[in-house]
Design a protein around this motif. Structure first.
Motif, short mmCIF file in Angstrom:
data_model
loop_
_atom_site.label_atom_id
_atom_site.label_comp_id
_atom_site.label_asym_id
_atom_site.label_seq_id
_atom_site.Cartn_x
_atom_site.Cartn_y
_atom_site.Cartn_z
N ASN A 178 -34.59 1.48 -8.57
CA ASN A 178 -35.19 0.24 -8.08
C ASN A 178 -36.71 0.33 -8.20
O ASN A 178 -37.25 1.41 -8.44
CB ASN A 178 -34.72 -0.05 -6.65
CG ASN A 178 -35.17 1.02 -5.67
OD1 ASN A 178 -36.33 1.43 -5.68
ND2 ASN A 178 -34.26 1.50 -4.85
N GLU A 214 -38.50 3.09 -6.22
CA GLU A 214 -38.27 4.43 -6.76
C GLU A 214 -39.09 4.65 -8.03
O GLU A 214 -39.67 5.72 -8.23
CB GLU A 214 -36.78 4.64 -7.05
CG GLU A 214 -35.94 4.75 -5.80
CD GLU A 214 -34.45 4.62 -6.08
OE1 GLU A 214 -33.66 5.19 -5.29
OE2 GLU A 214 -34.06 3.95 -7.06
N ALA A 215 -39.12 3.63 -8.87
CA ALA A 215 -39.86 3.75 -10.12
C ALA A 215 -41.35 3.98 -9.84
O ALA A 215 -41.98 4.85 -10.45
CB ALA A 215 -39.66 2.51 -10.98
N SER A 272 -42.71 5.14 -7.07
CA SER A 272 -42.86 6.44 -6.42
C SER A 272 -42.82 7.57 -7.46
O SER A 272 -43.65 8.48 -7.45
CB SER A 272 -41.76 6.60 -5.38
OG SER A 272 -41.78 7.89 -4.84
N LEU A 273 -41.85 7.47 -8.37
CA LEU A 273 -41.73 8.46 -9.43
C LEU A 273 -42.99 8.50 -10.28
O LEU A 273 -43.55 9.56 -10.57
CB LEU A 273 -40.51 8.13 -10.30
CG LEU A 273 -40.26 9.02 -11.52
CD1 LEU A 273 -40.11 10.48 -11.11
CD2 LEU A 273 -39.02 8.55 -12.29
N TYR A 274 -43.46 7.33 -10.66
CA TYR A 274 -44.67 7.22 -11.48
C TYR A 274 -45.85 7.95 -10.84
O TYR A 274 -46.54 8.75 -11.47
CB TYR A 274 -44.99 5.73 -11.67
CG TYR A 274 -46.18 5.44 -12.55
CD1 TYR A 274 -46.03 5.20 -13.90
CD2 TYR A 274 -47.47 5.37 -12.02
CE1 TYR A 274 -47.12 4.91 -14.71
CE2 TYR A 274 -48.57 5.09 -12.81
CZ TYR A 274 -48.39 4.87 -14.16
OH TYR A 274 -49.48 4.59 -14.95
N ILE A 282 -45.87 10.27 -8.48
CA ILE A 282 -45.68 11.72 -8.34
C ILE A 282 -45.87 12.40 -9.69
O ILE A 282 -46.49 13.46 -9.79
CB ILE A 282 -44.29 12.02 -7.74
CG1 ILE A 282 -44.21 11.51 -6.30
CG2 ILE A 282 -44.00 13.52 -7.78
CD1 ILE A 282 -42.82 11.55 -5.68
N LEU A 283 -45.35 11.79 -10.74
CA LEU A 283 -45.49 12.40 -12.08
C LEU A 283 -46.96 12.49 -12.48
O LEU A 283 -47.41 13.51 -13.01
CB LEU A 283 -44.71 11.59 -13.11
CG LEU A 283 -43.19 11.62 -12.96
CD1 LEU A 283 -42.53 10.63 -13.92
CD2 LEU A 283 -42.65 13.03 -13.19
N TYR A 284 -47.74 11.45 -12.20
CA TYR A 284 -49.17 11.51 -12.55
C TYR A 284 -49.91 12.50 -11.66
O TYR A 284 -50.88 13.10 -12.09
CB TYR A 284 -49.81 10.12 -12.56
CG TYR A 284 -49.69 9.48 -13.92
CD1 TYR A 284 -50.48 9.91 -15.00
CD2 TYR A 284 -48.75 8.49 -14.17
CE1 TYR A 284 -50.35 9.36 -16.26
CE2 TYR A 284 -48.61 7.93 -15.44
CZ TYR A 284 -49.41 8.38 -16.48
OH TYR A 284 -49.26 7.84 -17.74
#
Lengths: 142, 142
Positions: free
Chosen positions: A123, A126-127, A129-131, A133-135
């Motif tokens: 969703n 989540e997308a 949040s993921l973005y 954390i990855l950066y």
DNA sequence: TTAAAATAAATTGTGTACAATTGAATTGTA
DNA sequence: TACAATTCAATTGTACACAATTTATTTTAA
């Protein structure tokens, strides 16, 4: 207890590695239509945006080195999507330029991000949040 | 507006791919001491846990196929960390077994997860959130 | 019960990744 | 201004990834 640290299911890197490959695979049917691999596709993304860039700067953006990029860029040149020209102001630099043919691909690629995101079961929260954390990982060390 | 979808900085897959490679690189100095690559290391993780597994099941756990695993397992065998034996009950199956030498590596590897996590700039909340989202991606399709 | 279908691993071929080295061009400095 | 140091891309060599095919074995179904 120390031993559970070495179980696959307790790792963070393993799902990162597996999910990365899993998502890249979802691009394949769409990228096949453009005759691009995933790495070639992200290279084209930079060129669709900037039109021209040298290998060093391209490598900085993609986190790839000349060992990976040199053969890849020769392949893209052979497909007619980019040209490779030495900079006249500094012959050490190789300029990668988007060709007209390469520019046309952008229209064909325009629908890919939407199509792929539909294949990924996240969703918007989540997308995002993921973005982030990855950066944070990418910026936090090199 | 459709065009911004094709900018590198608006992608989710690209930072996933880049962060995965970034984190795997952080393992290198530690894995060099064990004479293992990252893929060999996660293979050994499965074997440290299960002692024995066939190629098919190993591939299911690692999301890798025999094209990747066959040469990798031959390398691990040549290092003396695993043995490769055909199953007597079904000759199609190749059993990969942890050797005593391979078992010894586990102690040397025990400190790696902690060392690597210190190189990654994430707090526990972020790490847990990342873990959950990555497994959602992995389970959400294959 | 035997031939077709299914399964497992290996093989083949292409394309990355990346460390390490090389070679050409440029820059800094004694 | 030479020449050492730096920079950039290319090259070399190793190790994945993965699609597609092949080979050997086992299962199934007629």
């Amino acid at each position: 207890m120390e031993k559970d640290c070495l179980k696959l299911e307790n790792q963070l890197c393993f799902p990162l590695y597996a999910a990365s490959r899993n998502v890249i695979k979802k691009y394949k049917p769409f990228l096949d239509e453009l005759d691009l691999t995933y790495t070639q596709y992200i290279t084209m993304m930079v060129l669709w945006d900037l039109k021209e860039i040298n290998v060093k700067e391209l490598g900085n953006k993609l986190y790839l080195d000349s060992g990976t990029l040199t053969p890849l860029l020769k392949t893209l040149e052979s497909k007619g999507y980019v040209s490779r020209v030495r900079s006249s102001s500094d012959e050490r630099n190789l300029l990668i330029c988007l060709t007209a043919e390469g520019g046309k691909l952008k229209d064909k690629a325009a629908s890919i991000p939407t199509k792929v995101s539909k294949c990924i079961n996240l969703n918007p929260d989540e997308a995002l949040s993921l973005y982030k954390i990855l950066y944070k990982i990418l910026e936090g060390g090199e």
